[in-house]
Design a protein around this motif. Structure first.
Motif, PDB file in Angstrom:
ATOM      1  N   LEU A 103       0.740  -7.986  10.912  1.00  0.00           N
ATOM      2  CA  LEU A 103       0.260  -9.172  11.610  1.00  0.00           C
ATOM      3  C   LEU A 103      -1.235  -9.388  11.398  1.00  0.00           C
ATOM      4  N   ILE A 104      -2.007  -8.301  11.345  1.00  0.00           N
ATOM      5  CA  ILE A 104      -3.445  -8.416  11.080  1.00  0.00           C
ATOM      6  C   ILE A 104      -3.670  -8.999   9.689  1.00  0.00           C
ATOM      7  N   TRP A 105      -2.921  -8.502   8.722  1.00  0.00           N
ATOM      8  CA  TRP A 105      -3.045  -9.015   7.349  1.00  0.00           C
ATOM      9  C   TRP A 105      -2.634 -10.474   7.264  1.00  0.00           C
ATOM     10  N   TYR A 106      -1.517 -10.819   7.879  1.00  0.00           N
ATOM     11  CA  TYR A 106      -1.045 -12.206   7.799  1.00  0.00           C
ATOM     12  C   TYR A 106      -2.006 -13.138   8.537  1.00  0.00           C
ATOM     13  N   GLY A 107      -2.567 -12.682   9.670  1.00  0.00           N
ATOM     14  CA  GLY A 107      -3.541 -13.478  10.397  1.00  0.00           C
ATOM     15  C   GLY A 107      -4.786 -13.735   9.570  1.00  0.00           C
ATOM     16  N   ALA A 108      -5.252 -12.712   8.843  1.00  0.00           N
ATOM     17  CA  ALA A 108      -6.414 -12.881   7.973  1.00  0.00           C
ATOM     18  C   ALA A 108      -6.133 -13.897   6.873  1.00  0.00           C
ATOM     19  N   LYS A 109      -4.922 -13.869   6.350  1.00  0.00           N
ATOM     20  CA  LYS A 109      -4.529 -14.819   5.306  1.00  0.00           C
ATOM     21  C   LYS A 109      -4.536 -16.242   5.854  1.00  0.00           C
ATOM     22  N   SER A 110      -4.022 -16.425   7.063  1.00  0.00           N
ATOM     23  CA  SER A 110      -4.001 -17.755   7.670  1.00  0.00           C
ATOM     24  C   SER A 110      -5.407 -18.235   8.002  1.00  0.00           C
ATOM     25  N   MET A 111      -6.268 -17.331   8.493  1.00  0.00           N
ATOM     26  CA  MET A 111      -7.632 -17.722   8.818  1.00  0.00           C
ATOM     27  C   MET A 111      -8.399 -18.110   7.562  1.00  0.00           C
ATOM     28  N   LEU A 112      -8.154 -17.419   6.454  1.00  0.00           N
ATOM     29  CA  LEU A 112      -8.794 -17.770   5.195  1.00  0.00           C
ATOM     30  C   LEU A 112      -8.392 -19.187   4.786  1.00  0.00           C
ATOM     31  N   ALA A 113      -7.109 -19.513   4.978  1.00  0.00           N
ATOM     32  CA  ALA A 113      -6.635 -20.861   4.668  1.00  0.00           C
ATOM     33  C   ALA A 113      -7.277 -21.888   5.596  1.00  0.00           C
ATOM     34  N   ALA A 114      -7.477 -21.506   6.863  1.00  0.00           N
ATOM     35  CA  ALA A 114      -8.086 -22.420   7.831  1.00  0.00           C
ATOM     36  C   ALA A 114      -9.528 -22.732   7.472  1.00  0.00           C
ATOM     37  N   LEU A 115     -10.235 -21.749   6.912  1.00  0.00           N
ATOM     38  CA  LEU A 115     -11.645 -21.932   6.584  1.00  0.00           C
ATOM     39  C   LEU A 115     -11.847 -22.594   5.225  1.00  0.00           C
ATOM     40  N   SER A 116     -10.778 -22.720   4.471  1.00  0.00           N
ATOM     41  CA  SER A 116     -10.890 -23.304   3.144  1.00  0.00           C
ATOM     42  C   SER A 116     -10.926 -24.825   3.234  1.00  0.00           C
ATOM     43  N   ALA A 117     -11.710 -25.419   2.390  1.00  0.00           N
ATOM     44  CA  ALA A 117     -11.799 -26.882   2.350  1.00  0.00           C
ATOM     45  C   ALA A 117     -10.798 -27.468   1.368  1.00  0.00           C
ATOM     46  N   ILE A 153       0.868 -36.397  11.877  1.00  0.00           N
ATOM     47  CA  ILE A 153      -0.339 -35.746  12.375  1.00  0.00           C
ATOM     48  C   ILE A 153      -0.887 -34.785  11.333  1.00  0.00           C
ATOM     49  N   PHE A 154       0.029 -34.050  10.686  1.00  0.00           N
ATOM     50  CA  PHE A 154      -0.403 -33.019   9.740  1.00  0.00           C
ATOM     51  C   PHE A 154      -0.547 -33.549   8.320  1.00  0.00           C
ATOM     52  N   ALA A 155      -0.567 -34.870   8.187  1.00  0.00           N
ATOM     53  CA  ALA A 155      -0.837 -35.446   6.876  1.00  0.00           C
ATOM     54  C   ALA A 155      -2.295 -35.237   6.495  1.00  0.00           C
ATOM     55  N   ARG A 156      -3.132 -34.922   7.494  1.00  0.00           N
ATOM     56  CA  ARG A 156      -4.550 -34.666   7.239  1.00  0.00           C
ATOM     57  C   ARG A 156      -4.775 -33.167   7.031  1.00  0.00           C
ATOM     58  N   PRO A 157      -5.506 -32.796   5.982  1.00  0.00           N
ATOM     59  CA  PRO A 157      -5.801 -31.372   5.745  1.00  0.00           C
ATOM     60  C   PRO A 157      -6.480 -30.710   6.936  1.00  0.00           C
ATOM     61  N   SER A 158      -7.290 -31.467   7.688  1.00  0.00           N
ATOM     62  CA  SER A 158      -7.987 -30.882   8.838  1.00  0.00           C
ATOM     63  C   SER A 158      -7.001 -30.397   9.892  1.00  0.00           C
ATOM     64  N   ALA A 159      -5.902 -31.133  10.081  1.00  0.00           N
ATOM     65  CA  ALA A 159      -4.886 -30.720  11.053  1.00  0.00           C
ATOM     66  C   ALA A 159      -4.210 -29.442  10.604  1.00  0.00           C
ATOM     67  N   TRP A 160      -3.992 -29.312   9.291  1.00  0.00           N
ATOM     68  CA  TRP A 160      -3.401 -28.088   8.755  1.00  0.00           C
ATOM     69  C   TRP A 160      -4.321 -26.906   8.993  1.00  0.00           C
ATOM     70  N   ARG A 161      -5.626 -27.127   8.825  1.00  0.00           N
ATOM     71  CA  ARG A 161      -6.562 -26.023   9.018  1.00  0.00           C
ATOM     72  C   ARG A 161      -6.578 -25.566  10.478  1.00  0.00           C
ATOM     73  N   VAL A 162      -6.449 -26.513  11.395  1.00  0.00           N
ATOM     74  CA  VAL A 162      -6.368 -26.155  12.811  1.00  0.00           C
ATOM     75  C   VAL A 162      -5.103 -25.332  13.068  1.00  0.00           C
ATOM     76  N   LEU A 163      -3.970 -25.759  12.489  1.00  0.00           N
ATOM     77  CA  LEU A 163      -2.715 -25.026  12.664  1.00  0.00           C
ATOM     78  C   LEU A 163      -2.833 -23.612  12.113  1.00  0.00           C
ATOM     79  N   GLU A 164      -3.442 -23.484  10.927  1.00  0.00           N
ATOM     80  CA  GLU A 164      -3.590 -22.162  10.325  1.00  0.00           C
ATOM     81  C   GLU A 164      -4.456 -21.267  11.204  1.00  0.00           C
ATOM     82  N   ALA A 165      -5.507 -21.845  11.809  1.00  0.00           N
ATOM     83  CA  ALA A 165      -6.374 -21.063  12.691  1.00  0.00           C
ATOM     84  C   ALA A 165      -5.610 -20.602  13.928  1.00  0.00           C
TER      85      ALA A 165
END
Length: 208
Positions: free
Chosen positions: A87-101, A179-191
């Motif tokens: 879960l720590i590894w998968y969370g880090a992967k999702s957070m990296l995606a959230a921080l990506s532009a 709602i999730f058609a915007r990349p910003s919404a996806w980044r929030v979900l990933e976070a």
């Protein structure tokens, strides 16, 4: 006694209600199913794998959870620390995606994850999560003992609840696509997904 002739509809619906009440809360597995549904990526296979896994674990819990706990006392720490690490590894992967532009998470865009990798992640989030065993094997197994002779109906109801929930979550996610058609919404979900993974991992490690 013939298990079919003793099938109790009220016990069946009680099992369904209990099963739904335990899996509705957002967790690592549910967050993954939601994400796949929003991406429209291997949705049927992911929903089916989650529901079938729950069905197997529910059956084990109803029939023999007490015996398993006595035979395998080492299983709890192994699952707890192994699940936390994943879960720590998968969370880090999702957070990296959230921080990506990058726009890779836009609906209809980006590279789809292979079926094999998707299913491996899905099964890991299911079978390496001790909370899944707590809900299905321990809690539902314990509750089923309140219905002597009706365990089969209870297990069938709980498994039905899992099928209904996962397929509703996976395919109902498409309603949120505008709602999730915007990349910003996806980044929030990933976070959010990353935080959920880390909170669950912390609970596993520190007994919170």
């Amino acid at each position: 006694m013939n298990p079919i002739s003793s099938f109790d509809g009220s016990v069946y619906f009680t099992g369904m209600t209990m099963g739904l009440s335990l899996i509705v809360a957002i967790g690592a597995q549910n967050a993954f199913v939601l994400r796949q549904g929003l991406r429209n990526d291997h949705v049927f296979a992911v929903c089916l794998a989650c529901a079938l896994s729950d069905g197997v674990l529910i059956t084990v819990g109803v029939t023999s959870f007490a015996a398993i706990a006595k035979l395998l006392p080492w299983l709890d720490p192994v699952m707890r620390y192994g699940g936390a690490a994943f879960l720590i590894w998968y969370g880090a992967k999702s957070m990296l995606a959230a921080l990506s532009a990058s726009g890779a998470l836009e609906i209809g865009g980006g590279k789809s994850v292979s079926f094999g990798k998707t299913m491996a992640t899905c099964l890991a989030l299911t079978w390496l999560n001790p909370h899944v065993y707590l809900d299905t094997v321990v809690l539902l197994g314990t509750i089923s003992t309140r219905f002597p002779g009706g365990q089969a109906a209870f297990a069938a109801g709980a498994a039905t609840g899992s099928f209904l929930f996962f397929f509703a979550l996976g395919y109902g996610a498409r309603l949120l696509r505008p709602i999730f058609a915007r990349p910003s919404a996806w980044r929030v979900l990933e976070a959010v997904i990353a935080l959920v993974m880390w909170v669950i991992a912390a609970k596993l490690l520190f007994g919170m």
